[in-house]
Design a protein around this motif. Structure first.
Motif, PDB file in Angstrom:
ATOM      1  N   CYS A 176     -20.818  28.924  -1.360  1.00  0.00           N
ATOM      2  CA  CYS A 176     -21.186  27.507  -1.369  1.00  0.00           C
ATOM      3  C   CYS A 176     -22.694  27.418  -1.505  1.00  0.00           C
ATOM      4  O   CYS A 176     -23.422  27.890  -0.631  1.00  0.00           O
ATOM      5  CB  CYS A 176     -20.706  26.825  -0.100  1.00  0.00           C
ATOM      6  SG  CYS A 176     -21.233  25.103   0.056  1.00  0.00           S
ATOM      7  N   GLN A 190     -21.739  22.936  -3.584  1.00  0.00           N
ATOM      8  CA  GLN A 190     -20.796  23.390  -4.602  1.00  0.00           C
ATOM      9  C   GLN A 190     -20.090  24.640  -4.092  1.00  0.00           C
ATOM     10  O   GLN A 190     -20.682  25.713  -4.017  1.00  0.00           O
ATOM     11  CB  GLN A 190     -21.529  23.699  -5.903  1.00  0.00           C
ATOM     12  CG  GLN A 190     -20.628  24.086  -7.061  1.00  0.00           C
ATOM     13  CD  GLN A 190     -19.781  22.928  -7.545  1.00  0.00           C
ATOM     14  OE1 GLN A 190     -20.258  21.803  -7.680  1.00  0.00           O
ATOM     15  NE2 GLN A 190     -18.516  23.194  -7.789  1.00  0.00           N
ATOM     16  N   THR A 218     -12.299  24.005  -2.352  1.00  0.00           N
ATOM     17  CA  THR A 218     -11.754  24.972  -3.291  1.00  0.00           C
ATOM     18  C   THR A 218     -10.424  25.468  -2.727  1.00  0.00           C
ATOM     19  O   THR A 218     -10.304  25.736  -1.530  1.00  0.00           O
ATOM     20  CB  THR A 218     -12.741  26.136  -3.541  1.00  0.00           C
ATOM     21  OG1 THR A 218     -12.219  27.022  -4.529  1.00  0.00           O
ATOM     22  CG2 THR A 218     -13.055  26.921  -2.274  1.00  0.00           C
ATOM     23  N   LEU A 249     -15.635  33.367  -0.455  1.00  0.00           N
ATOM     24  CA  LEU A 249     -16.014  32.041  -0.940  1.00  0.00           C
ATOM     25  C   LEU A 249     -17.529  31.901  -0.903  1.00  0.00           C
ATOM     26  O   LEU A 249     -18.191  32.487  -0.045  1.00  0.00           O
ATOM     27  CB  LEU A 249     -15.376  30.954  -0.074  1.00  0.00           C
ATOM     28  CG  LEU A 249     -13.863  30.975   0.066  1.00  0.00           C
ATOM     29  CD1 LEU A 249     -13.407  29.829   0.974  1.00  0.00           C
ATOM     30  CD2 LEU A 249     -13.182  30.898  -1.277  1.00  0.00           C
ATOM     31  N   SER A 265     -17.095  27.552  -4.349  1.00  0.00           N
ATOM     32  CA  SER A 265     -16.363  28.281  -5.383  1.00  0.00           C
ATOM     33  C   SER A 265     -15.757  29.542  -4.786  1.00  0.00           C
ATOM     34  O   SER A 265     -16.097  29.941  -3.668  1.00  0.00           O
ATOM     35  CB  SER A 265     -17.294  28.645  -6.541  1.00  0.00           C
ATOM     36  OG  SER A 265     -18.343  29.484  -6.089  1.00  0.00           O
TER      37      SER A 265
END
Length: 121
Positions: free
Chosen positions: A21, A4, A115, A19, A6
């Motif tokens: 993850c 995931q 993203t 970022l 972001s």
């Protein structure tokens, strides 16, 4: 297994962004960050060996981007400084079950959803 990512968004040129993850379901031998701009191939940005912490960068981002990890949170980060409009792309994290750390995309067998980062001039 899920990755995931972001932290993307809109940033002015010269700005910074980090970022994140988070991997769930397993740990990897190495993890990496990649990006893909419209009409371009996926580009490797950074990779980190999960056990040693050794990092790999292409010359194109060396000195501007830094990859790091949090073993407890099973999370990898990409700190980006001095952002430029040409850094605009979709950014992906990925995990490799067999590579010790490379920015070569085919060496990764698990990918996050991406993203978007947009750098305005």
């Amino acid at each position: 297994v899920q990755l995931q990512a972001s932290g993307g968004g809109l940033v002015q040129a010269g700005g910074s962004l980090r970022l994140s993850c988070t991997a769930s379901g397993r740990t990897f031998r190495s993890m990496g960050w990649f990006r893909q701009a419209p009409g371009k191939e996926r580009e490797g940005l950074a990779a980190i060996n999960w056990s040693s912490g050794n990092t790999v960068y292409p010359d194109s981002v060396k000195g501007r981007f830094t990859i790091s990890r949090d073993n407890v949170k099973n999370t990898v980060y990409l700190q980006m400084n001095g952002l430029k409009p040409e850094d605009t792309a979709v950014y992906f994290c990925a995990g490799s079950t067999y590579s010790s750390g490379t920015v070569y995309p085919p060496s990764y067998d698990y990918w996050g959803q991406g993203t978007q980062l947009t750098v305005s001039s």
